[in-house]
Design a protein around this motif. Sequence first.
Motif, PDB file in Angstrom:
ATOM      1  N   ALA A 127       0.874  -1.224  -0.208  1.00 16.45           N
ATOM      2  CA  ALA A 127       0.173  -0.076   0.122  1.00 16.45           C
ATOM      3  C   ALA A 127       0.942   1.198  -0.057  1.00 16.45           C
ATOM      4  CB  ALA A 127      -0.908  -0.054   1.295  1.00 16.45           C
ATOM      5  N   ILE A 128       1.957   1.130   0.621  1.00 15.16           N
ATOM      6  CA  ILE A 128       2.767   2.435   0.723  1.00 15.16           C
ATOM      7  C   ILE A 128       3.649   2.563  -0.714  1.00 15.16           C
ATOM      8  CG2 ILE A 128       5.174   3.231   1.838  1.00 15.16           C
ATOM      9  CD1 ILE A 128       4.213   1.585   4.221  1.00 15.16           C
ATOM     10  N   ALA A 129       3.829   1.250  -1.372  1.00 17.36           N
ATOM     11  CA  ALA A 129       4.450   1.482  -2.476  1.00 17.36           C
ATOM     12  C   ALA A 129       3.643   1.964  -3.471  1.00 17.36           C
ATOM     13  CB  ALA A 129       4.795   0.074  -2.842  1.00 17.36           C
ATOM     14  N   GLU A 130       2.220   1.904  -3.447  1.00 14.72           N
ATOM     15  CA  GLU A 130       1.253   2.111  -4.329  1.00 14.72           C
ATOM     16  C   GLU A 130       1.040   3.595  -4.020  1.00 14.72           C
ATOM     17  OE1 GLU A 130      -1.810  -0.644  -3.829  1.00 14.72           O
ATOM     18  OE2 GLU A 130      -0.821  -2.307  -4.577  1.00 14.72           O
ATOM     19  N   ALA A 131       1.172   4.167  -2.941  1.00  7.45           N
ATOM     20  CA  ALA A 131       1.118   5.490  -2.689  1.00  7.45           C
ATOM     21  C   ALA A 131       2.447   6.308  -3.512  1.00  7.45           C
ATOM     22  CB  ALA A 131       1.286   5.911  -1.339  1.00  7.45           C
ATOM     23  N   LEU A 132       3.212   5.729  -3.426  1.00  7.39           N
ATOM     24  CA  LEU A 132       4.405   6.147  -4.088  1.00  7.39           C
ATOM     25  C   LEU A 132       4.406   6.113  -5.683  1.00  7.39           C
ATOM     26  CD1 LEU A 132       7.720   7.199  -3.809  1.00  7.39           C
ATOM     27  CD2 LEU A 132       8.211   4.950  -4.266  1.00  7.39           C
TER      28      LEU A 132
ATOM     29  N   ASP B 205      14.995   5.614  -0.968  1.00 10.43           N
ATOM     30  CA  ASP B 205      15.681   4.733  -1.839  1.00 10.43           C
ATOM     31  C   ASP B 205      15.203   3.381  -1.394  1.00 10.43           C
ATOM     32  OD1 ASP B 205      16.646   6.971  -3.203  1.00 10.43           O
ATOM     33  OD2 ASP B 205      18.974   6.457  -2.214  1.00 10.43           O
ATOM     34  N   GLU B 206      15.180   2.921  -0.109  1.00  4.39           N
ATOM     35  CA  GLU B 206      14.761   1.606   0.080  1.00  4.39           C
ATOM     36  C   GLU B 206      13.228   1.348  -0.231  1.00  4.39           C
ATOM     37  OE1 GLU B 206      13.701  -0.939   4.005  1.00  4.39           O
ATOM     38  OE2 GLU B 206      14.949   0.666   4.025  1.00  4.39           O
ATOM     39  N   LEU B 207      12.362   2.351  -0.345  1.00  3.46           N
ATOM     40  CA  LEU B 207      11.116   2.475  -0.748  1.00  3.46           C
ATOM     41  C   LEU B 207      11.020   2.165  -2.247  1.00  3.46           C
ATOM     42  CD1 LEU B 207       7.890   2.447  -0.566  1.00  3.46           C
ATOM     43  CD2 LEU B 207       8.242   4.945  -0.130  1.00  3.46           C
ATOM     44  N   LEU B 208      11.728   2.878  -2.914  1.00  2.00           N
ATOM     45  CA  LEU B 208      11.692   3.010  -4.402  1.00  2.00           C
ATOM     46  C   LEU B 208      12.110   1.485  -4.995  1.00  2.00           C
ATOM     47  CD1 LEU B 208      11.052   4.760  -6.488  1.00  2.00           C
ATOM     48  CD2 LEU B 208      13.415   5.588  -6.389  1.00  2.00           C
ATOM     49  N   VAL B 209      13.048   1.140  -4.248  1.00  2.00           N
ATOM     50  CA  VAL B 209      13.407  -0.376  -4.893  1.00  2.00           C
ATOM     51  C   VAL B 209      12.431  -1.341  -4.476  1.00  2.00           C
ATOM     52  CG1 VAL B 209      15.176  -2.148  -4.129  1.00  2.00           C
ATOM     53  CG2 VAL B 209      16.083   0.068  -4.559  1.00  2.00           C
ATOM     54  N   PHE B 210      11.788  -1.232  -3.438  1.00  2.00           N
ATOM     55  CA  PHE B 210      10.682  -2.337  -3.298  1.00  2.00           C
ATOM     56  C   PHE B 210       9.628  -1.986  -4.027  1.00  2.00           C
ATOM     57  CE2 PHE B 210       6.607  -3.095  -1.400  1.00  2.00           C
ATOM     58  CZ  PHE B 210       6.841  -4.412  -0.906  1.00  2.00           C
ATOM     59  N   ALA B 211       9.384  -0.755  -4.358  1.00  2.00           N
ATOM     60  CA  ALA B 211       8.238  -0.485  -5.378  1.00  2.00           C
ATOM     61  C   ALA B 211       8.564  -0.950  -6.811  1.00  2.00           C
ATOM     62  CB  ALA B 211       8.014   1.061  -5.335  1.00  2.00           C
ATOM     63  N   LEU B 212       9.763  -0.747  -7.060  1.00  2.00           N
ATOM     64  CA  LEU B 212      10.019  -1.290  -8.644  1.00  2.00           C
ATOM     65  C   LEU B 212       9.903  -2.654  -8.528  1.00  2.00           C
ATOM     66  CD1 LEU B 212      13.084   0.634  -9.748  1.00  2.00           C
ATOM     67  CD2 LEU B 212      10.926   0.420 -10.649  1.00  2.00           C
ATOM     68  N   LYS B 213      10.467  -3.628  -7.508  1.00  2.00           N
ATOM     69  CA  LYS B 213      10.222  -4.832  -7.417  1.00  2.00           C
ATOM     70  C   LYS B 213       8.851  -5.396  -7.396  1.00  2.00           C
ATOM     71  CE  LYS B 213      14.919  -5.924  -5.407  1.00  2.00           C
ATOM     72  NZ  LYS B 213      15.763  -6.385  -4.288  1.00  2.00           N
ATOM     73  N   HIS B 214       8.229  -4.790  -6.568  1.00  2.00           N
ATOM     74  CA  HIS B 214       6.696  -5.050  -6.660  1.00  2.00           C
ATOM     75  C   HIS B 214       5.917  -4.764  -8.091  1.00  2.00           C
ATOM     76  CE1 HIS B 214       2.667  -5.487  -5.338  1.00  2.00           C
ATOM     77  NE2 HIS B 214       2.310  -4.288  -5.123  1.00  2.00           N
ATOM     78  N   LEU B 215       6.342  -3.722  -8.747  1.00  2.00           N
ATOM     79  CA  LEU B 215       5.893  -3.519 -10.174  1.00  2.00           C
ATOM     80  C   LEU B 215       6.385  -4.821 -11.020  1.00  2.00           C
ATOM     81  CD1 LEU B 215       6.514   0.309 -10.463  1.00  2.00           C
ATOM     82  CD2 LEU B 215       4.235  -0.931 -10.793  1.00  2.00           C
ATOM     83  N   GLY B 216       7.476  -5.231 -10.924  1.00  2.00           N
ATOM     84  CA  GLY B 216       7.857  -6.126 -11.785  1.00  2.00           C
ATOM     85  C   GLY B 216       7.382  -7.527 -11.514  1.00  2.00           C
TER      86      GLY B 216
END
Length: 199
Positions: free
Chosen positions: A13-18, A54-65
């Motif tokens: 949910a945090i990644a999706e907010a990003l 940056d940690e959030l961004l890396v997680f968000a990208l992996k989740h998108l992948g």
Amino acid sequence: MPKRVDHEERRRAIAEALWRIACARGLDGASLRDVAAEAGISLGQLQHYFSSRDELLVFALKHLGGLAEERIRRRLTGLSAPPSPRDVLRETVTEMLPLDEESRTGNLVQIAYFVRALHDERLRGHAKEGVPALRAFFADQVRAGIARGEVAATRVPDAEAMLLIALTDGLTTYLLLEVCTPEEAKGLLESHLERLFTP
């Protein structure tokens, strides 16, 4: 009794907010506080899951992948016959293009990430790590096409794989800029695969 929190669901949910922030205004200047507000939680709660942007961004990208891989699997299993190498390449690249809101969001987040990665060596390592695997996967499909007699034996699988990645990246840029339409992009992709899969 206190409500149990699904920590992985909260991280998503945090990644999706990003993602929403990245799509609306890019990531320049977007702080963890901004992301927390978008997610409807406190900054302290967010920092329980991610210590840095940056940690959030890396997680968000992996989740998108992971979401993209799942959509590709659904595309391939939905075909009426076992997928050929050409089918696999077509469905994979089509999923990578920003042809709908979900894939558009993914591409905008990736672009925001890559812009940051140009100036950050650690982030650049994360940005680059997926390319060799994608290139190897595409090259394997070209080799399978050669083995099936569908691709000329003179084609160089690694080079063809990189050309397909470059074509996808270029079409992605022009789709986001609305220089070409989704129909044009899909037509160009199909034309490229037609030339490649001509023995």
